[in-house]
Motif scaffolding. Structure first.
Motif, PDB file in Angstrom:
ATOM      1  N   GLU A  91       0.849  -1.196   0.000  1.00 48.54           N
ATOM      2  CA  GLU A  91       0.000   0.000   0.000  1.00 48.54           C
ATOM      3  C   GLU A  91       0.884   1.244   0.000  1.00 48.54           C
ATOM      4  OE1 GLU A  91      -3.312   0.353  -0.228  1.00 48.54           O
ATOM      5  OE2 GLU A  91      -3.467  -1.817  -0.515  1.00 48.54           O
ATOM      6  N   PHE A  92       0.814   2.001  -1.080  1.00 47.14           N
ATOM      7  CA  PHE A  92       1.528   3.273  -1.150  1.00 47.14           C
ATOM      8  C   PHE A  92       0.598   4.408  -0.729  1.00 47.14           C
ATOM      9  CE2 PHE A  92       4.550   0.948  -3.631  1.00 47.14           C
ATOM     10  CZ  PHE A  92       5.739   1.648  -3.504  1.00 47.14           C
ATOM     11  N   PRO A  93       1.143   5.457  -0.126  1.00 43.56           N
ATOM     12  CA  PRO A  93       0.308   6.631   0.159  1.00 43.56           C
ATOM     13  C   PRO A  93      -0.076   7.324  -1.141  1.00 43.56           C
ATOM     14  CG  PRO A  93       2.623   7.120   0.570  1.00 43.56           C
ATOM     15  CD  PRO A  93       2.554   5.644   0.277  1.00 43.56           C
ATOM     16  N   GLU A  94      -1.190   8.010  -1.107  1.00 43.10           N
ATOM     17  CA  GLU A  94      -1.547   8.848  -2.251  1.00 43.10           C
ATOM     18  C   GLU A  94      -0.528   9.984  -2.375  1.00 43.10           C
ATOM     19  OE1 GLU A  94      -4.101   8.516  -4.654  1.00 43.10           O
ATOM     20  OE2 GLU A  94      -3.909   6.519  -3.754  1.00 43.10           O
ATOM     21  N   PRO A  95      -0.310  10.477  -3.569  1.00 42.77           N
ATOM     22  CA  PRO A  95       0.687  11.538  -3.741  1.00 42.77           C
ATOM     23  C   PRO A  95       0.439  12.710  -2.801  1.00 42.77           C
ATOM     24  CG  PRO A  95       0.001  10.717  -5.876  1.00 42.77           C
ATOM     25  CD  PRO A  95      -0.896  10.066  -4.865  1.00 42.77           C
ATOM     26  N   GLY A  96       1.517  13.170  -2.167  1.00 38.44           N
ATOM     27  CA  GLY A  96       1.413  14.285  -1.233  1.00 38.44           C
ATOM     28  C   GLY A  96       1.738  15.617  -1.869  1.00 38.44           C
ATOM     29  N   PHE A  97       1.679  15.699  -3.209  1.00 34.96           N
ATOM     30  CA  PHE A  97       1.977  16.936  -3.913  1.00 34.96           C
ATOM     31  C   PHE A  97       1.326  16.872  -5.288  1.00 34.96           C
ATOM     32  CE2 PHE A  97       5.113  13.812  -4.909  1.00 34.96           C
ATOM     33  CZ  PHE A  97       5.627  14.073  -6.168  1.00 34.96           C
ATOM     34  N   GLU A  98       1.301  18.014  -5.965  1.00 33.04           N
ATOM     35  CA  GLU A  98       0.675  18.095  -7.282  1.00 33.04           C
ATOM     36  C   GLU A  98       1.699  17.804  -8.381  1.00 33.04           C
ATOM     37  OE1 GLU A  98      -2.590  18.594  -7.926  1.00 33.04           O
ATOM     38  OE2 GLU A  98      -2.801  18.424  -5.732  1.00 33.04           O
ATOM     39  N   PRO A  99       1.235  17.243  -9.486  1.00 37.29           N
ATOM     40  CA  PRO A  99       2.171  17.022 -10.603  1.00 37.29           C
ATOM     41  C   PRO A  99       2.600  18.343 -11.228  1.00 37.29           C
ATOM     42  CG  PRO A  99      -0.075  16.541 -11.285  1.00 37.29           C
ATOM     43  CD  PRO A  99      -0.123  16.785  -9.803  1.00 37.29           C
ATOM     44  N   SER A 100       3.713  18.305 -11.920  1.00 33.44           N
ATOM     45  CA  SER A 100       4.166  19.494 -12.637  1.00 33.44           C
ATOM     46  C   SER A 100       3.160  19.868 -13.709  1.00 33.44           C
ATOM     47  CB  SER A 100       5.531  19.221 -13.277  1.00 33.44           C
ATOM     48  OG  SER A 100       5.904  20.295 -14.127  1.00 33.44           O
ATOM     49  N   GLU A 101       3.000  21.161 -13.938  1.00 35.58           N
ATOM     50  CA  GLU A 101       2.130  21.625 -15.004  1.00 35.58           C
ATOM     51  C   GLU A 101       2.803  21.521 -16.368  1.00 35.58           C
ATOM     52  OE1 GLU A 101       0.912  25.558 -14.011  1.00 35.58           O
ATOM     53  OE2 GLU A 101      -0.314  24.923 -12.291  1.00 35.58           O
ATOM     54  N   LEU A 102       4.107  21.264 -16.375  1.00 37.68           N
ATOM     55  CA  LEU A 102       4.857  21.180 -17.623  1.00 37.68           C
ATOM     56  C   LEU A 102       4.810  19.768 -18.183  1.00 37.68           C
ATOM     57  CD1 LEU A 102       8.049  23.180 -16.591  1.00 37.68           C
ATOM     58  CD2 LEU A 102       6.107  24.016 -17.922  1.00 37.68           C
ATOM     59  N   ALA A 103       4.935  19.655 -19.488  1.00 33.31           N
ATOM     60  CA  ALA A 103       5.134  18.360 -20.113  1.00 33.31           C
ATOM     61  C   ALA A 103       6.550  17.871 -19.809  1.00 33.31           C
ATOM     62  CB  ALA A 103       4.920  18.465 -21.622  1.00 33.31           C
ATOM     63  N   GLY A 104       6.760  16.588 -19.999  1.00 30.07           N
ATOM     64  CA  GLY A 104       8.039  15.998 -19.642  1.00 30.07           C
ATOM     65  C   GLY A 104       9.231  16.680 -20.285  1.00 30.07           C
ATOM     66  N   ILE A 105       9.188  16.890 -21.620  1.00 33.00           N
ATOM     67  CA  ILE A 105      10.359  17.495 -22.269  1.00 33.00           C
ATOM     68  C   ILE A 105      10.532  18.946 -21.852  1.00 33.00           C
ATOM     69  CG2 ILE A 105      10.299  15.908 -24.218  1.00 33.00           C
ATOM     70  CD1 ILE A 105       9.286  18.244 -25.938  1.00 33.00           C
ATOM     71  N   ASP A 106       9.428  19.619 -21.514  1.00 29.30           N
ATOM     72  CA  ASP A 106       9.536  21.015 -21.080  1.00 29.30           C
ATOM     73  C   ASP A 106      10.146  21.107 -19.685  1.00 29.30           C
ATOM     74  OD1 ASP A 106       8.403  21.944 -23.465  1.00 29.30           O
ATOM     75  OD2 ASP A 106       6.376  21.704 -22.681  1.00 29.30           O
ATOM     76  N   LEU A 107       9.792  20.177 -18.803  1.00 27.46           N
ATOM     77  CA  LEU A 107      10.408  20.167 -17.477  1.00 27.46           C
ATOM     78  C   LEU A 107      11.894  19.851 -17.590  1.00 27.46           C
ATOM     79  CD1 LEU A 107      10.284  20.271 -14.389  1.00 27.46           C
ATOM     80  CD2 LEU A 107       9.645  17.835 -14.419  1.00 27.46           C
ATOM     81  N   MET A 108      12.240  18.893 -18.429  1.00 23.90           N
ATOM     82  CA  MET A 108      13.655  18.564 -18.609  1.00 23.90           C
ATOM     83  C   MET A 108      14.421  19.753 -19.180  1.00 23.90           C
ATOM     84  SD  MET A 108      13.871  14.563 -19.807  1.00 23.90           S
ATOM     85  CE  MET A 108      12.639  14.609 -21.105  1.00 23.90           C
ATOM     86  N   ALA A 109      13.847  20.413 -20.184  1.00 29.34           N
ATOM     87  CA  ALA A 109      14.516  21.565 -20.792  1.00 29.34           C
ATOM     88  C   ALA A 109      14.694  22.692 -19.779  1.00 29.34           C
ATOM     89  CB  ALA A 109      13.713  22.048 -22.003  1.00 29.34           C
ATOM     90  N   LYS A 110      13.674  22.981 -19.006  1.00 27.61           N
ATOM     91  CA  LYS A 110      13.759  24.022 -17.982  1.00 27.61           C
ATOM     92  C   LYS A 110      14.837  23.696 -16.952  1.00 27.61           C
ATOM     93  CE  LYS A 110      10.863  26.322 -14.459  1.00 27.61           C
ATOM     94  NZ  LYS A 110      11.580  25.879 -13.246  1.00 27.61           N
ATOM     95  N   THR A 111      14.889  22.440 -16.531  1.00 26.12           N
ATOM     96  CA  THR A 111      15.868  22.023 -15.530  1.00 26.12           C
ATOM     97  C   THR A 111      17.287  22.164 -16.069  1.00 26.12           C
ATOM     98  OG1 THR A 111      14.228  20.466 -14.642  1.00 26.12           O
ATOM     99  CG2 THR A 111      16.528  20.145 -13.984  1.00 26.12           C
ATOM    100  N   LEU A 112      17.494  21.778 -17.311  1.00 22.60           N
ATOM    101  CA  LEU A 112      18.818  21.918 -17.918  1.00 22.60           C
ATOM    102  C   LEU A 112      19.215  23.385 -18.067  1.00 22.60           C
ATOM    103  CD1 LEU A 112      18.562  19.196 -20.711  1.00 22.60           C
ATOM    104  CD2 LEU A 112      20.046  19.103 -18.701  1.00 22.60           C
ATOM    105  N   ARG A 113      18.291  24.216 -18.520  1.00 21.18           N
ATOM    106  CA  ARG A 113      18.606  25.645 -18.704  1.00 21.18           C
ATOM    107  C   ARG A 113      19.019  26.298 -17.398  1.00 21.18           C
ATOM    108  NH1 ARG A 113      13.669  25.917 -21.559  1.00 21.18           N
ATOM    109  NH2 ARG A 113      13.972  25.715 -23.807  1.00 21.18           N
ATOM    110  N   GLU A 114      18.369  25.912 -16.311  1.00 22.78           N
ATOM    111  CA  GLU A 114      18.605  26.557 -15.024  1.00 22.78           C
ATOM    112  C   GLU A 114      19.823  25.998 -14.299  1.00 22.78           C
ATOM    113  OE1 GLU A 114      14.933  26.056 -12.952  1.00 22.78           O
ATOM    114  OE2 GLU A 114      13.885  27.627 -14.117  1.00 22.78           O
TER     115      GLU A 114
END
Length: 306
Positions: A91-114
């Motif tokens: 039994e896993f807990p339900e997620p304790g946070f919200e998912p990112s509003e970005l798509a996967g490649i956009d989150l990766m690109a943002k992370t790399l840029r920063e």
């Protein structure tokens, strides 16, 4: 300290990869997670990653879902996909946070840029998301120190003869990655078959008295059939993180490689120039040997840290 992005498809096996990383933050720091479809819907795989991070106490890591299908050829979920979640057995807990509003490649690109310095991208599932990133953002190639992926096989296969599962899902994406010019370290199927987890190891997990270790033991008992000693239970994905934590437990060699995308019987096959027949320079380092005692010890020691 290696700062990285993890692209994954949780998954019992990816749970162990996340667990290793978050137990060894002096060696590896996950800055973002993207998820991709494999045996479950992209929404469920993203939720699995968030459930795992919640159990592991890291609700600060952003999680974005990426590609819902391969680049070219449609991929159908197994007929029985509704019968399991991918994290069955505990039994896993339900997620304790919200998912990112970005798509996967956009989150990766943002992370790399920063990032102040080039980062590592780890892949422990089908490689579609990272292929899309490389194609859409050539200006970010220099921000990637290397890609460490679980995929491909030299002498074995686990979906078709000679064809490893992750590469079989999206051969065109795998071809983009190995020909991108970005340094690639490949944790081959030849190696992951050496990542054996025994019933004795599961018993040692069970003896560690914390919720993460108990969940790990539950997952392994659900994941593996330990009744037949002639068929070992192996973990295929956490080796990506284990390599970044302790590369001394791995051995391999650099080769020129490519991926077959047209073969009727071999679509997704990793083609390895083992005898320098092409004359082309090596474009990937293939890890083929694992010290399983060190691997198992790392898992048990990491579980104890929780």
């Amino acid at each position: 300290m290696i700062k990285m992005i993890l692209d994954c498809d949780p998954g019992h096996e990816d749970f162990f990869g996340l667990m290793l990383a978050l137990a060894n933050t002096d060696k590896v720091e996950i800055k973002a997670v993207s998820t991709t479809v494999a045996y479950q819907t992209v929404e469920n795989v993203q939720k699995n990653a968030m459930k795992a991070l919640t159990l592991l106490g890291r609700t600060d890591i952003p999680v974005a879902h990426g590609a819902a299908k391969p680049l070219i050829e449609p991929f159908g979920l197994a007929d029985n996909w509704r019968e399991f979640t991918g994290l069955d057995g505990t039994e896993f807990p339900e997620p304790g946070f919200e998912p990112s509003e970005l798509a996967g490649i956009d989150l990766m690109a943002k992370t790399l840029r920063e990032a102040d310095e080039p980062m590592v991208i780890g892949i422990s599932g089908p490689v579609t998301n990272v292929a899309l990133l490389l194609a859409a953002h050539p200006e970010l190639h220099s921000k990637i120190e290397k890609i460490v992926l679980m995929g491909g096989a030299i002498n074995t296969g686990n979906r078709y003869p000679g064809v490893e599962y992750n590469f079989s899902i999206d051969p065109e994406a795998a071809k983009i990655i190995v020909n991108s010019g970005v340094p690639v370290v490949m944790i081959t199927r030849d190696l992951t078959e050496q990542g054996v987890i025994s019933s004795e190891t599961v018993a040692k997990m069970r003896a560690i008295e914390n919720p993460v270790a108990q969940a790990a033991a539950d997952l392994m008992e659900n994941y593996g059939d330990f009744s037949n000693p002639d068929v070992p239970v192996v973990l295929n994905d956490p080796e990506v993180i284990a390599y970044l934590i302790d590369p001394s437990m791995f051995a391999g060699k650099a080769y020129y490689v490519d991926v077959e995308t047209q073969g009727q019987l071999t679509r997704g096959r990793l083609v390895v120039d083992q005898h320098d027949m092409t004359g082309k320079p090596a474009n990937a380092e293939l890890m083929t040997t694992l010290d399983n005692d060190k691997f198992v010890a790392l898992i048990l020691d990491s579980l104890a840290k929780y």
